[in-house]
Structures are given as C-alpha cells and as structure tokens.
Write a protein that holds these residues in place. Structure first.
Motif: not given
Length: 282
Positions: A230-238
């Motif tokens: 989930v955190d990787r999804v956020w970081l990829m979004g940023r």
C-alpha cells in the motif's frame, strides 16, 4: 532530561532572545558557553550550538505566524552563519521538523520561510523529505506539499530571472541619443549579472529535479524503500504526479536523468513512468 550545563546554555540563550537580544549577542552567548565544553570536539560544539539556536528561534516564533516570521527575520544572520554546509542546513531542517512534529502546517510554513531567506536550499528540503525516517509516510499530504512548494519556488525564481534578463537586454539595446536625458539615479541592471544569477538558478533547478527523481527511483526500486504494498502505491502516485507536474523540467534535463537515474538499475515500472513522461511532453 536536560543536564545542568545544557540547561545553563538554554536559559542564557532563551533570556537573550526574549529580551530582544541581537543575532550577534546570541552567537556570542553560544560561543562563550560551549567553549567551556572541553570534553567534546569543535564539530560537536557547533552541532549543539546550531540545534540550541534553531530551537530557541522556533520557540520565540511559535505563538503565531507573524511571530515566527519576525523571529526568523531577526536571527536570519545567525541561522545563515550556522548553515554553512549541506550537513548543517539539513540539521536545521530536521530540528524544524522535530519541533513542529505535532503541527504539520507550521512545519511546512517554517520550511518555506527558511527557504525564502536562503537559510536552507532546495537540496536540503529534498534530502530531509527523503530521509529514511519518512519511509512509509508518503501517504501524509504535508510531505508532498513541501516537495511541491519547493519545486514551485525554484521554478518561479527561474521565471522571474528570465523576465529580468529580457528587461536588462532591452535596456542594454536601447541607445540614448542624448546622454543628458539618461537618469543616472536609475541605472539598468547589467545583462552579465542577471545571466550569472540565472545560470546559478538553472543549475539549482536541475539539481533539484535530478535529486528528487533519484530518490523516488531509489525508494521504488528497493525492497527497503517502502513499508509494504500500500505504501508503495502511495509513493508511486507521488512519483507520477511529480513527473507529470514538472514534465517540462524533466525534459529540460532528460539526458542527465537518462544517464544517472533511469538506468537499468531502476525498476521497470519506474522506467516506464519516465518513458511516458517523455511521450507526454513531446
């Protein structure tokens, strides 16, 4: 808990600032007190003094936004003197984050003002944001907000300097037929000076873009760079938002990014975002 000699320095520094002391007086107090600490080396004394001053300036300005602005302005010379290296600037930024850990709005505003007054620079902000302590925290909006504000400020400075350069070139190209009509009290800005400042700012812009992209690629291409799926999804979004928002600056530095950041060492999805950005900006 604070030991006795640290409390002594803190009380003296706090009293100086509260009684409207100057930046020079605050520096003298810190130097006098920490000079007595013969059991630590000069570098450690400098680190301690930098932290002490920064915390007290923040405390002095903690009541309202106006108080904070006045405190930073008043003690700007001392803060600039302490921020004499990338490591020193980063320490100041981290002290600000620790001080405002319960108030992300004031954290973001304070970083912005320190950036305005050149106490810290864009590279400082980027290094602070991508510190290992923020792994798993990129869902928090204030980190993205600070990153975006920093990049916007760099771009705005470049645009302002480009406007000044155009004005300086027009002024230089204007031939005054009668020199007596010229107003010596309002000399035009020299083209060479503006070109020099603009070149420095363009380099700062390039450094910021490359540094941000490198950190995103590093975290997203490493199993230790995120705190789960989930955190990787956020970081990829940023990361995608950064590449999309600042695609012009990305394209301006595409060769450097291709050679230094988006190499075979970067994960496939990271390289795909870079490739899509190039297409989007075409």
């Amino acid at each position: 808990s604070m030991d006795e000699r640290t409390r002594e320095v803190s009380v003296a520094t706090g009293r100086c600032l509260k009684n409207k002391g100057t930046a020079e007086q605050a520096l003298e107090i810190l130097q006098t007190h920490y000079a007595k600490w013969t059991d630590v080396d000069d570098e450690t004394r400098q680190v301690l003094a930098r932290e002490m001053l920064t915390e007290h300036v923040l405390l002095l300005g903690s009541k309202t936004f106006s108080h904070m602005l006045n405190a930073i302005e008043k003690f700007m010379p001392a803060l600039q003197q302490f921020g004499d290296s990338p490591e020193a600037k980063l320490q100041i930024a981290k002290v600000v984050e620790d001080f405002w850990c319960k108030n992300t709005q004031f954290f973001a505003i304070t970083i912005d003002k320190l950036l305005n007054y050149r106490v810290i620079d864009p590279a400082t902000v980027v290094e602070m944001l991508f510190d290992s302590s923020h792994v798993g925290a990129w869902s928090q909006f204030h980190l993205w907000e600070i990153l975006r504000n920093t990049m916007n400020k760099v771009n705005m400075r470049v645009e302002q300097l480009q406007t000044r350069l155009t004005a300086a070139q027009v002024a230089a190209d204007t031939i005054v037929a009668d020199e007596a009509e010229a107003d010596p009290a309002q000399p035009s800005e020299s083209v060479e000076h503006v070109e020099s400042v603009l070149a420095q700012m363009l380099q700062e812009q390039k450094d910021a873009v490359v540094l941000i992209a490198r950190h995103f690629a590093r975290l997203l291409s490493s199993s230790d760079g995120t705190a789960g799926e989930v955190d990787r999804v956020w970081l990829m979004g940023r990361f995608k938002e950064f590449m999309r928002t600042y695609r012009q600056q990305v394209i301006d530095n595409v060769q450097t990014l291709e050679n230094m950041v988006f190499t075979d060492e970067a994960s496939q999805d990271v390289r795909l975002v870079f490739a899509c950005t190039r297409i989007l900006a075409a």
